[in-house]
Design a protein around this motif. Sequence first.
Motif, PDB file in Angstrom:
ATOM      1  N   GLU A   1      15.369  71.462  44.189  1.00 37.84           N
ATOM      2  CA  GLU A   1      16.130  70.804  43.279  1.00 37.84           C
ATOM      3  C   GLU A   1      15.738  71.513  41.508  1.00 37.84           C
TER       4      GLU A   1
ATOM      5  N   GLY B   1      22.562  75.187  37.397  1.00 37.38           N
ATOM      6  CA  GLY B   1      23.780  74.512  36.721  1.00 37.38           C
ATOM      7  C   GLY B   1      24.730  73.721  37.900  1.00 37.38           C
ATOM      8  N   ILE B   2      23.488  73.150  39.126  1.00 37.33           N
ATOM      9  CA  ILE B   2      24.613  72.850  40.143  1.00 37.33           C
ATOM     10  C   ILE B   2      23.908  71.242  40.160  1.00 37.33           C
ATOM     11  N   ASP B   3      24.781  70.346  40.335  1.00 38.82           N
ATOM     12  CA  ASP B   3      24.304  68.851  39.599  1.00 38.82           C
ATOM     13  C   ASP B   3      24.386  68.199  41.317  1.00 38.82           C
ATOM     14  N   TYR B   4      23.850  68.072  41.714  1.00 35.72           N
ATOM     15  CA  TYR B   4      23.976  66.487  42.619  1.00 35.72           C
ATOM     16  C   TYR B   4      23.672  65.557  42.678  1.00 35.72           C
ATOM     17  N   SER B   5      24.014  65.186  43.508  1.00 33.54           N
ATOM     18  CA  SER B   5      24.141  63.291  43.665  1.00 33.54           C
ATOM     19  C   SER B   5      25.001  63.601  45.158  1.00 33.54           C
TER      20      SER B   5
ATOM     21  N   ARG C   1      26.015  70.531  51.384  1.00 33.24           N
ATOM     22  CA  ARG C   1      26.276  69.169  52.148  1.00 33.24           C
ATOM     23  C   ARG C   1      27.217  69.516  52.214  1.00 33.24           C
TER      24      ARG C   1
ATOM     25  N   SER D   1      18.006  74.537  41.387  1.00 31.91           N
ATOM     26  CA  SER D   1      19.592  74.071  41.584  1.00 31.91           C
ATOM     27  C   SER D   1      20.040  74.277  39.444  1.00 31.91           C
ATOM     28  N   GLY D   2      19.467  73.070  38.971  1.00 35.05           N
ATOM     29  CA  GLY D   2      19.659  72.958  38.047  1.00 35.05           C
ATOM     30  C   GLY D   2      19.394  73.674  37.518  1.00 35.05           C
ATOM     31  N   GLU D   3      18.251  74.501  37.132  1.00 36.67           N
ATOM     32  CA  GLU D   3      18.622  75.756  36.391  1.00 36.67           C
ATOM     33  C   GLU D   3      20.084  76.695  36.502  1.00 36.67           C
TER      34      GLU D   3
ATOM     35  N   SER E   1      20.627  63.556  45.378  1.00 34.54           N
ATOM     36  CA  SER E   1      20.097  64.962  45.331  1.00 34.54           C
ATOM     37  C   SER E   1      19.045  65.551  47.106  1.00 34.54           C
TER      38      SER E   1
END
Length: 398
Positions: free
Chosen positions: A304, A311-315, A276, A307-309, A317
């Motif tokens: 994506e 527990g990583i929250d992207y913003s 990031r 990462s969701g699995e 994306s």
Amino acid sequence: MATVTPLRASKPTARDLLGGIKVIDVDTHISEPHDLWTSRAPARLKPMMPRIAGEGADRKWVIGDNIHLATRSANSAIMRDGSKIKGMDFMQIEVPDVHAGASNVFERVKMMDEQGIHAQIAYPNVLGFGGQRAMKVDEELRVASIRIFNDAMADVQKDSGQRIFPMALLPWWDVEKAVQETERCLKLGLKGININSDPQDHGLPSLGERHWDRLWEACTANDIPVNFHIGASDSSSSWYFSSTWPERNESERLAMGGLMLFIGNLRVVANILLSRFLERHPKLKVVSVESGAGWIPYLLEALEYMSGEAGIDYSPSPTEVFNRQIYACTFFERKNFVQTIRQVGADNIMFETDFPHPACLYPDGLDYMVDAIAEMTVEERFKIFSGNAARVYNLDIS
């Protein structure tokens, strides 16, 4: 009375389809002349500079006190007569025997005119695609070797009439020296930097750490791209040698090794997105060189999802960051190329030939792509073959 069959219109060539577009080839290589370093070095360092040493089969590139640097190969599969070598035989061919355009700037420009290429971006061979082989010697010698290479490349750019644009190598092991060399090369007119993708191989922070912010800030301030060529680090180039099962012959190893070098840049791009650091530098331009583009939709979706699995929250994306800042270079992909363009985005893909390496599109890379070009819109053709590269590297195509 005989029936006259009307003549059918001939199939448009790639140059017909690209008419009016100044094609920019974003990945080629310079086969370094044997005296590139020794002819420019101060007398004190001349005996230690990169040079060819040995006789017969023992000839090789060395640096310092005869430390092995690279094979004697010109890294060109295109012979002086224009024929192309298949397999590993190119490893035994030196600069005098390969296509003159591999090392001579004036012959290169002549070849570009014959091939319908307006401009080329160029990369090194001998010091490693990311300059990583310089680490074999002390810092004074490696800094001098890189500076001499960059000086020579500035002359190539000038002598080409601003048609060949080599990317600068950096003393990446010292971020302040890297910034200084970046700024020096900008004054020489060079248009971008080429860096080792895995400095952590040498005990340095990885590129996602704030340690490198000073370099990214310099690149952003000067609107120049950071290029990650395949095989530009010790760990990425090791894939070439270690990925193939041991019973495979040399030609099979070459094919598999090339494939794994491409996949190595999937790892690099994924790490860039996962780290990031581009979110801290939203105007920094990053180029994945020679690695293709077909894997990018898979990478973005997989990253994506995983990462969701996790527990990583992207913003934003990873897809949004990629679309904003990362560019892919591709050459042989054509079967599903138009679909790839529309999945990845026409603003993020550029065309290359990889001349004069074994996998390069030669003798006519544009015609190799003709069926794919025919499927593209006029706007897509312009972006892929010229406009994107002009924007990324700040080249004048007016």
